[in-house]
Motif scaffolding. Structure first.
Motif, PDB file in Angstrom:
ATOM      1  N   ALA A 234       0.882  -1.219  -0.196  1.00 59.80           N
ATOM      2  CA  ALA A 234      -0.182   0.039   0.250  1.00 59.80           C
ATOM      3  C   ALA A 234       0.910   1.395  -0.011  1.00 59.80           C
ATOM      4  O   ALA A 234       1.906   0.847   0.455  1.00 59.80           O
ATOM      5  CB  ALA A 234      -0.959   0.266   1.356  1.00 59.80           C
ATOM      6  N   ARG A 235       0.828   2.850  -0.395  1.00 58.04           N
ATOM      7  CA  ARG A 235       0.618   3.869  -0.998  1.00 58.04           C
ATOM      8  C   ARG A 235       0.159   4.248   0.602  1.00 58.04           C
ATOM      9  O   ARG A 235      -1.705   4.474   0.143  1.00 58.04           O
ATOM     10  CB  ARG A 235       1.318   4.190  -1.993  1.00 58.04           C
ATOM     11  N   VAL A 236      -0.073   5.656   0.696  1.00 61.67           N
ATOM     12  CA  VAL A 236       0.121   6.606   1.546  1.00 61.67           C
ATOM     13  C   VAL A 236      -0.748   7.617   1.219  1.00 61.67           C
ATOM     14  O   VAL A 236       0.397   8.331   0.339  1.00 61.67           O
ATOM     15  CB  VAL A 236       1.048   7.133   2.732  1.00 61.67           C
ATOM     16  N   ILE A 237      -1.953   7.921   1.146  1.00 62.75           N
ATOM     17  CA  ILE A 237      -2.388   9.391   0.340  1.00 62.75           C
ATOM     18  C   ILE A 237      -2.351  10.234   1.114  1.00 62.75           C
ATOM     19  O   ILE A 237      -2.104  11.393   0.449  1.00 62.75           O
ATOM     20  CB  ILE A 237      -3.564   9.123  -0.467  1.00 62.75           C
ATOM     21  N   ALA A 238      -3.018   9.785   2.514  1.00 66.23           N
ATOM     22  CA  ALA A 238      -3.393  10.967   3.293  1.00 66.23           C
ATOM     23  C   ALA A 238      -2.824  10.455   4.827  1.00 66.23           C
ATOM     24  O   ALA A 238      -2.698  10.091   4.971  1.00 66.23           O
ATOM     25  CB  ALA A 238      -4.284  11.988   2.879  1.00 66.23           C
ATOM     26  N   CYS A 239      -2.403  12.392   5.740  1.00 70.62           N
ATOM     27  CA  CYS A 239      -2.072  11.710   6.992  1.00 70.62           C
ATOM     28  C   CYS A 239      -2.460  13.058   7.526  1.00 70.62           C
ATOM     29  O   CYS A 239      -2.181  14.173   7.409  1.00 70.62           O
ATOM     30  CB  CYS A 239      -0.783  11.375   6.914  1.00 70.62           C
ATOM     31  N   GLN A 240      -3.608  12.722   8.385  1.00 68.26           N
ATOM     32  CA  GLN A 240      -3.915  14.128   9.731  1.00 68.26           C
ATOM     33  C   GLN A 240      -4.286  13.681  10.689  1.00 68.26           C
ATOM     34  O   GLN A 240      -4.937  12.128  10.906  1.00 68.26           O
ATOM     35  CB  GLN A 240      -4.989  15.057   8.757  1.00 68.26           C
ATOM     36  N   PRO A 241      -4.269  14.080  11.251  1.00 70.14           N
ATOM     37  CA  PRO A 241      -4.845  14.065  13.353  1.00 70.14           C
ATOM     38  C   PRO A 241      -6.689  13.915  12.971  1.00 70.14           C
ATOM     39  O   PRO A 241      -6.678  14.185  12.398  1.00 70.14           O
ATOM     40  CB  PRO A 241      -4.224  15.984  13.697  1.00 70.14           C
ATOM     41  N   PHE A 242      -6.465  13.044  13.702  1.00 68.70           N
ATOM     42  CA  PHE A 242      -7.690  12.548  13.777  1.00 68.70           C
ATOM     43  C   PHE A 242      -7.999  11.376  15.304  1.00 68.70           C
ATOM     44  O   PHE A 242      -7.177  10.759  15.423  1.00 68.70           O
ATOM     45  CB  PHE A 242      -7.628  11.013  12.840  1.00 68.70           C
ATOM     46  N   GLN A 243      -8.808  12.024  16.448  1.00 72.03           N
ATOM     47  CA  GLN A 243      -8.999  11.743  17.554  1.00 72.03           C
ATOM     48  C   GLN A 243      -7.959  10.965  18.578  1.00 72.03           C
ATOM     49  O   GLN A 243      -7.237  12.207  18.496  1.00 72.03           O
ATOM     50  CB  GLN A 243     -10.089  10.243  17.202  1.00 72.03           C
ATOM     51  N   ALA A 244      -7.964  10.697  18.912  1.00 69.00           N
ATOM     52  CA  ALA A 244      -6.142  10.089  19.377  1.00 69.00           C
ATOM     53  C   ALA A 244      -4.929  10.125  19.178  1.00 69.00           C
ATOM     54  O   ALA A 244      -3.816   9.526  19.564  1.00 69.00           O
ATOM     55  CB  ALA A 244      -6.397   9.243  20.911  1.00 69.00           C
ATOM     56  N   GLY A 245      -5.161   9.804  17.770  1.00 64.62           N
ATOM     57  CA  GLY A 245      -4.139   9.382  16.622  1.00 64.62           C
ATOM     58  C   GLY A 245      -4.092  10.266  15.641  1.00 64.62           C
ATOM     59  O   GLY A 245      -4.480  11.316  14.806  1.00 64.62           O
ATOM     60  N   TYR A 246      -3.848  10.135  14.313  1.00 64.63           N
ATOM     61  CA  TYR A 246      -3.610  10.266  12.982  1.00 64.63           C
ATOM     62  C   TYR A 246      -4.568   8.880  11.930  1.00 64.63           C
ATOM     63  O   TYR A 246      -4.372   8.117  11.700  1.00 64.63           O
ATOM     64  CB  TYR A 246      -1.891   9.826  12.404  1.00 64.63           C
ATOM     65  N   ARG A 247      -5.521   9.450  10.985  1.00 64.74           N
ATOM     66  CA  ARG A 247      -5.963   8.833  10.219  1.00 64.74           C
ATOM     67  C   ARG A 247      -5.227   9.148   8.749  1.00 64.74           C
ATOM     68  O   ARG A 247      -4.562  10.106   7.978  1.00 64.74           O
ATOM     69  CB  ARG A 247      -7.292   9.549   9.769  1.00 64.74           C
ATOM     70  N   ILE A 248      -4.963   7.848   8.247  1.00 66.85           N
ATOM     71  CA  ILE A 248      -3.902   7.694   7.314  1.00 66.85           C
ATOM     72  C   ILE A 248      -5.208   6.752   6.260  1.00 66.85           C
ATOM     73  O   ILE A 248      -5.447   5.870   6.292  1.00 66.85           O
ATOM     74  CB  ILE A 248      -2.626   6.471   7.975  1.00 66.85           C
ATOM     75  N   SER A 249      -4.895   7.524   4.747  1.00 69.89           N
ATOM     76  CA  SER A 249      -5.115   6.803   3.854  1.00 69.89           C
ATOM     77  C   SER A 249      -5.376   6.561   3.064  1.00 69.89           C
ATOM     78  O   SER A 249      -3.855   6.808   2.702  1.00 69.89           O
ATOM     79  CB  SER A 249      -6.535   8.136   3.176  1.00 69.89           C
ATOM     80  N   LEU A 250      -4.927   5.084   2.797  1.00 65.19           N
ATOM     81  CA  LEU A 250      -3.988   4.087   2.171  1.00 65.19           C
ATOM     82  C   LEU A 250      -4.658   3.768   0.700  1.00 65.19           C
ATOM     83  O   LEU A 250      -6.018   3.635   0.533  1.00 65.19           O
ATOM     84  CB  LEU A 250      -3.247   3.146   3.227  1.00 65.19           C
ATOM     85  N   GLN A 251      -4.014   3.286  -0.495  1.00 63.97           N
ATOM     86  CA  GLN A 251      -4.483   2.829  -1.439  1.00 63.97           C
ATOM     87  C   GLN A 251      -3.481   1.531  -1.483  1.00 63.97           C
ATOM     88  O   GLN A 251      -1.922   1.458  -1.548  1.00 63.97           O
ATOM     89  CB  GLN A 251      -3.700   4.174  -2.771  1.00 63.97           C
TER      90      GLN A 251
END
Length: 129
Positions: A82-99
């Motif tokens: 997979a490859r990371v498309i986006a990473c942003q702060p979310f709740q108690a961590g980071y929301r990472i969008s993967l393709q």
């Protein structure tokens, strides 16, 4: 009834994603010369056959290539690229969008991986309905 995530005009997704929080996912960054870094257990937020969103305790840079180990009831897939498309702060961590890597490049396409991820997507599609 759990509602699947909907597409809007600003969304790049080809297909709706379905909640899949009961999947156990381990994320490993690819290292140089095939050496991977320590795996990190993440929480799957949603997924489809093309990608996945996870909640991770630490940020991961956009563009980083990863391997995922995915476990669930009747599901076991290892070394899913997979490859990371986006990473942003979310709740108690980071929301990472993967393709998923198999659909990034036609030279990397794998019918076996497509079929495996389609089965997982189908399971969570039915589960979400």
């Amino acid at each position: 009834m759990t509602e699947n995530m909907t597409n809007n005009s600003a969304d790049r997704r080809i297909k709706d994603r379905f909640p899949a929080s009961c999947l156990r996912v381990q994320l490993r960054e690819r290292g140089f010369f095939g050496r991977g870094k320590q795996p990190v257990t993440v929480t799957c937020l949603d997924m489809n056959r093309y990608g996945m969103a996870v909640l991770c305790p630490r940020p991961v840079d956009v563009g980083v290539r990863l391997f995922l180990d995915i476990e669930g009831k009747y599901i076991s897939e290892s070394r899913v690229g997979a490859r990371v498309i986006a990473c942003q702060p979310f709740q108690a961590g980071y929301r990472i969008s993967l393709q998923f890597a198999y659909c990034l490049d036609k030279n990397a396409y794998s019918r076996a991986m497509d079929n495996a991820l389609s089965r997982i997507e189908g399971f969570y599609n039915r589960y979400a309905s």
